[in-house]
Design an enzyme around this catalytic site. Structure first.
Site, PDB file in Angstrom:
ATOM      1  N   CYS A 332       0.840  -1.203   0.000  1.00  0.00           N
ATOM      2  CA  CYS A 332       0.000   0.000   0.000  1.00  0.00           C
ATOM      3  C   CYS A 332       0.878   1.257   0.000  1.00  0.00           C
ATOM      4  O   CYS A 332       1.555   1.527  -0.984  1.00  0.00           O
ATOM      5  CB  CYS A 332      -0.978  -0.042   1.170  1.00  0.00           C
ATOM      6  N   HIS A 459      -3.615  -5.613   0.963  1.00  0.00           N
ATOM      7  CA  HIS A 459      -3.439  -5.976   2.369  1.00  0.00           C
ATOM      8  C   HIS A 459      -3.851  -7.438   2.550  1.00  0.00           C
ATOM      9  O   HIS A 459      -4.847  -7.878   1.992  1.00  0.00           O
ATOM     10  CB  HIS A 459      -4.300  -5.098   3.269  1.00  0.00           C
TER      11      HIS A 459
END
Length: 530
Positions: A332, A459
């Site tokens: 991310c 994630h």
């Protein structure tokens, strides 16, 4: 409507989240339909529901313990700190903007209808709701318009179990002081006391417990020992992650950059469960040492945390490690940093405008006002470098980010030749993702690799079957540890076993018969005694 029971604590990190997860699993085992609920959560750990809504990670974990799909109704208000005095405010899974603490404190009473509606939807679908409070109900400066502790208990008409943390010391003062600071009608809701995180012989506590019960006029329903269970919690760098694996037994050393605004640190939980793997969170070059792998995790403030890393020398140290072919993996915000530039023309994250990235991947990121929130499934693409065995392995997780990242070159995506220091290199997409959102599906690339540098928006990328084990085995093989095989862990099955272990420990140390009586009677069982 469901029966409710609420876990409140004498302070933050008293163990409310873990106890709530344990009760969810116990009630599930006993045949009830049970759901967790927390009116307001402040945490940088979050997850995405199948509807594409954002919620606190702690309630998602509790939902998993309850054997149900996470829902934004379980955490209608999520505050994600963006500075020391402000947070992004997420209501029923959708961001509504950033607010300073004082402004939010005045505004939050407007959210009571949303909280009530979310709770009532859950209550109509389940037998039991396990409600978690936040911090302490005795924060007398914050009690006005409270929506998460006694204010929520009143909305749900829920009895309360009050938890104290004996590991920090002063547990009797914690519990008695908290009860004393409550108003009479609030004290009447507290039906049981729990002493949490105890180490030693419980009989030593008996005189103190007897006096505590006389002072508070509330029974003690459990003394819970410090439990060796590996379950995610919501507080940054939870105990089951920090320091996982001792230096003496570690065969693989993974360094995770501890950004000031680190988020979703639970992405590395699977590594913490593999024997011989050590996870270290580091903040300086002096702590970095010579790791076998470096991970740049997610962050709420990508640009600010990149500049922090640049100023303290960590960026230069990471570049040196990359030159030595030490694997670098960004997730991310960490993935965005690995690119060549980050642009924030609308000052979504930072007033710095365009910022140079670390430059290990040929990518550029632009931050936009609308947050990407989606669950994803897919597979690793053709992986380059040390982790080539990941190629084709399944990936399942979620994305939460403001930036959009694209290839910052004209040559294309797959198998594009690169020249760096005169050496041809190959760039490949790290992850092919089948994105599922709004009942539509589209294939897209959601990560990138160059040599031993990897990055992805996903994630939970290491939670998929075998992924963490493959990474650990590759790192061991590189060190010549061919006689050591990394455990190929099914992380989901492992988490299930930990919920069962937690439930077993709580059954041994809580008076569940009394707790069921409290649940049955509810909060309307007389007033507090004088």
């Amino acid at each position: 409507m469901a029966k409710a029971i609420m876990i409140q604590g004498t302070m933050s990190n008293a163990g409310k989240s873990l106890l709530a997860a344990g009760l969810c699993r116990i009630f599930k085992q006993d045949g009830y339909r049970v759901a967790p609920f927390k009116a307001q959560n402040m945490a940088l750990n979050s997850c995405i529901t199948k509807e594409g809504l954002e919620m606190g990670r702690a309630q998602a974990v509790q939902a998993e313990a309850a054997g149900i799909e996470p829902s934004a109704d379980m955490n209608p208000i999520l505050l994600k700190p963006s500075s020391d005095t402000g947070s992004q405010v997420i209501v029923c899974g959708t961001p509504i903007g950033n607010m300073e603490a004082k402004a939010y404190f005045s505004y939050k009473k407007n959210l009571i209808p949303e909280i009530k509606a979310a709770y009532e939807r859950l209550s109509s679908s389940y037998d039991i709701i396990v409600i978690e409070g936040a911090g302490s109900p005795a924060e007398i400066n914050l009690k006005k318009d409270d929506i998460v502790n006694m204010g929520m208990a009143e909305m749900a008409d829920a009895p309360v179990l009050l938890v104290g943390d004996i590991d920090r010391g002063g547990v009797f003062a914690q519990l008695y002081g908290t009860v004393l600071l409550l108003e009479e009608k609030e004290r009447a809701r507290v039906k049981g006391l729990i002493l949490n995180k105890f180490r030693g012989d419980k009989t030593i506590l008996d005189p103190g417990i007897e006096m505590l019960e006389k002072l508070c006029k509330i029974p003690t329903v459990g003394v819970v020992p410090y439990m060796d269970v590996r379950i995610e919690d919501e507080d940054s760098l939870s105990s089951f992650l920090e320091g996982a694996g001792s230096p003496e037994t570690a065969k693989v050393d993974i360094a995770v950059i501890r950004f000031p605004k680190i988020s979703n640190f639970t992405d590395f939980g699977a590594f913490a469960c593999i024997p011989g793997v050590r996870i270290r969170f580091i903040t300086s070059t002096g702590e970095l040492g010579n790791p076998d792998m470096v991970i740049l995790p997610g962050t709420k403030s990508t640009v600010a945390d990149l500049l922090w890393m640049r100023q303290n020398g960590l960026e230069a140290a990471i570049l040196k490690l990359a030159d030595r072919q030490v694997p670098i993996w960004g997730i991310c915000g960490g993935y965005q940093m690995l690119g060549e530039r980050l642009e924030d023309p609308q000052t979504v994250e930072s007033p710095n405008g365009s910022v140079r990235g670390i430059g290990l991947l040929p990518l550029a990121t632009v931050f936009e006002q609308e947050k990407v929130r989606t669950r994803v499934t897919g597979a690793f693409g053709e992986m380059d470098g040390i982790f080539s065995e990941l190629t084709g392995k399944n990936v399942e997780g979620y994305e939460i980010h403001m930036g959009r990242t694209w290839i910052n070159r004209e040559e294309g995506i797959v198998d594009t030749a690169r020249i760096r220091d005169g050496i041809p290199e190959i760039c490949r997409p790290t992850v092919y993702v089948m994105e599922c959102q709004s009942n539509s599906k589209r294939v897209k690339t959601d990560g990138y690799s160059r040599g031993n540098v990897y990055g992805s928006y996903v994630h939970g990328i290491f939670d998929s079957e075998e992924a963490a084990g493959i990474v650990a085995a590759a790192l061991m093989k590189r060190k010549g540890l061919t006689d050591v095989a990394a455990e190929r862990l099914d992380y989901r099955a492992y988490r299930e076993s930990q919920y069962d272990k937690l439930a077993e420990k709580l059954r041994e140390n809580l008076d569940m018969e009394e707790i069921y009586k409290i649940l049955e009677k509810g909060a309307q069982d007389g007033k507090a005694e004088d």
